[in-house]
Design an enzyme around this catalytic site. Structure first.
Site, PDB file in Angstrom:
ATOM      1  N   ASP A  35      59.001  71.448  62.895  1.00 35.56           N
ATOM      2  CA  ASP A  35      57.902  70.501  63.131  1.00 35.56           C
ATOM      3  C   ASP A  35      58.216  69.169  62.457  1.00 35.56           C
ATOM      4  OD1 ASP A  35      55.533  69.101  63.341  1.00 35.56           O
ATOM      5  OD2 ASP A  35      54.257  70.774  62.733  1.00 35.56           O
TER       6      ASP A  35
ATOM      7  N   LYS B 250      62.777  55.011  57.454  1.00 33.91           N
ATOM      8  CA  LYS B 250      62.780  55.344  58.884  1.00 33.91           C
ATOM      9  C   LYS B 250      64.191  55.706  59.329  1.00 33.91           C
ATOM     10  CE  LYS B 250      63.150  54.382  63.480  1.00 33.91           C
ATOM     11  NZ  LYS B 250      64.393  54.182  64.258  1.00 33.91           N
TER      12      LYS B 250
ATOM     13  N   HIS C 121      75.064  48.735  66.570  1.00 34.45           N
ATOM     14  CA  HIS C 121      73.928  49.256  67.340  1.00 34.45           C
ATOM     15  C   HIS C 121      73.975  48.775  68.784  1.00 34.45           C
ATOM     16  CE1 HIS C 121      69.888  50.700  68.149  1.00 34.45           C
ATOM     17  NE2 HIS C 121      69.629  49.525  68.688  1.00 34.45           N
TER      18      HIS C 121
ATOM     19  N   GLU D  89      67.655  57.821  70.375  1.00 34.27           N
ATOM     20  CA  GLU D  89      68.009  56.482  69.885  1.00 34.27           C
ATOM     21  C   GLU D  89      69.514  56.276  69.835  1.00 34.27           C
ATOM     22  OE1 GLU D  89      67.348  53.667  65.945  1.00 34.27           O
ATOM     23  OE2 GLU D  89      65.818  55.140  66.479  1.00 34.27           O
TER      24      GLU D  89
END
Length: 439
Positions: free
Chosen positions: A296, A280, A393, A85
């Site tokens: 993991d 998130k 962004h 990302e």
């Protein structure tokens, strides 16, 4: 219509490539070229990757980057991150640089307890089951000794086994709720092996317990499995500084910025729709370090989000306050991580990532990962309450857009300079690119 295939796993790698590209792609030869392009020229290394999972066709690459300048408990770290990302590594690095001159990050491990459960059905008298459990409890420990002895030598092992009556939630449902210390190993295989031994001891012991009726002797073990919800395997990371040091530039004063940050966190505490996106962003930082260090991320994600809902409503993982003219921002997050076993000893990049981090213990890695999540959240909230999230962004996303458009290196250079001073929306980038091509 493609027919089902028998014995796919037994085919050679080339045969698998032929079958998948012939039956599921538009151009078989082009598809095979793409898949083979990502094979490692080092055949030994490629075989290692092939054997991580079944039916491997190729390698799927993610960028492996570094976020430098993280001062954690007065030690300077460069944190490896594996993520696709745009802006995540840049945002983490920006937050690290901001706090570098304001005391850095402070962390501490609040607990390291892991959990596993044996879920079983018992149709009988609960008092007799409790008596049976008290009788058999020492045997649960002793019969697991072949599994636990090496872990115990290092200071870990089984810490508690308790019987839980869950019949109010589900008829005849009980469990052995077990806790473990697994030190530098994540411990999944160790815990599951112990639990399966507990299940065997439970079933065998029930057959020989004199007070049970014939029906009560037939305990039905449904499953024995670790839990990825580890609320007592917890780490805290925080930053703080006097409010007047929170100078972020622009028209916003330090005091106003501090209050806006607190408000942003308060909103994420009470509004689940915001909390999910808020958390998130935290996981952008956490997952990137977990991937880079061979842990993991799916297990961590599941446990973290369960923890975010521990009070009956999904809420923010981070907290913020202004008290005595000091701004404080912190996170408590459950992280069951390992620095030995699994991919940590197999994957060359994982070994290198851990080396870059100074070969941390599991507890040290917990603290580093928590800091990455906190830094990511600070950077996101800082953008949201000041310039907005899109400005930074989209500028980081600029090269992705230009690559999609097929821009040359010269065009990328021209347009990157242009968008340093102009808003980089997708439509604006496309328009500027088309105009540049015309001229």
């Amino acid at each position: 219509m493609t027919k089902p295939i028998e014995g796919f796993s037994k085919l050679t790698k080339e045969e698998k490539l032929d079958w998948i590209t012939t039956n599921y792609t538009e151009n078989s030869e082009d598809a095979k070229k793409i898949l083979k392009r990502y094979w490692n020229p080092d055949k030994t290394l490629q075989q290692l990757h092939d054997e991580f999972i079944e039916n491997t066709l190729t390698n799927y690459y993610l960028p492996f980057g570094i976020a430098p300048n993280f001062l954690i408990n007065d030690t300077l770290y460069a944190i490896p991150m594996a993520i696709e990302e745009s802006s995540v590594v840049a945002a983490a690095s920006k937050a690290a640089k901001f706090w570098l001159t304001r005391g850095g990050f402070k962390t501490r491990v609040l607990g390291t307890q892991k959990i596993g459960q044996v879920h079983f059905i018992f149709q009988g008298n609960p008092q007799k089951l409790s008596a049976f459990f008290e009788e058999i409890k020492p045997k649960l420990y002793s019969e697991a000794v072949p599994i636990t002895k090496n872990m115990e030598k290092r200071g870990g092992g089984i810490t508690e086994i308790e019987l839980r009556n869950k019949t109010k939630a589900l008829e005849n449902y009980y469990q052995l709720h077990c806790t473990f210390e697994t030190l530098d190993a994540m411990g999944a295989n160790f815990i599951n092996s112990c639990l399966e031994q507990f299940a065997n001891t439970l079933k065998t012991g029930a057959q020989n317990f004199a007070s049970f009726t014939k029906e009560e002797k037939n305990i039905e073990v449904v499953m024995a499995i670790l839990s990825n919800y580890v609320p007592n395997c917890l780490v805290r990371a925080e930053v703080s500084c006097p409010v007047n040091q929170l100078n972020v530039g622009g028209q916003l004063s330090s005091a106003d910025f501090a209050q806006k940050m607190v408000r942003a966190v308060e909103i994420a505490k009470v509004e689940p729709h915001r909390a999910v996106t808020h958390n998130k962003g935290i996981m952008n930082g956490i997952d990137a370090v977990i991937l880079a260090t061979g842990n993991d991320f799916r297990a961590v994600e599941a446990g973290v989000h369960a923890y975010a809902a521990k009070d009956g409503r999904y809420s923010s993982l981070t907290h913020a306050e202004v008290k005595d003219n000091t701004f404080r921002f912190w996170i408590d997050v459950p992280l069951a991580l390992g620095t030995v076993g699994g991919l940590t000893s197999l994957h060359p990049l994982v070994k290198l990532a851990l080396e870059i981090l100074g070969k941390p213990s599991a507890e040290e890695l917990m603290q580093i990962v928590a800091v990455a999540g906190l830094a990511q959240n600070f950077a996101a909230l800082r953008s949201l309450v000041t310039t907005g999230i899109q400005e930074g962004h989209m500028k980081m996303h600029l090269l992705n857009i230009l690559n999609q458009l097929g821009a040359t290196e010269a065009e990328k250079t021209r347009l990157t300079e242009y968008f340093k001073k102009n808003a980089a929306t997708h439509s604006a980038v496309v328009a500027a690119f088309e105009q540049l091509r015309k001229s």
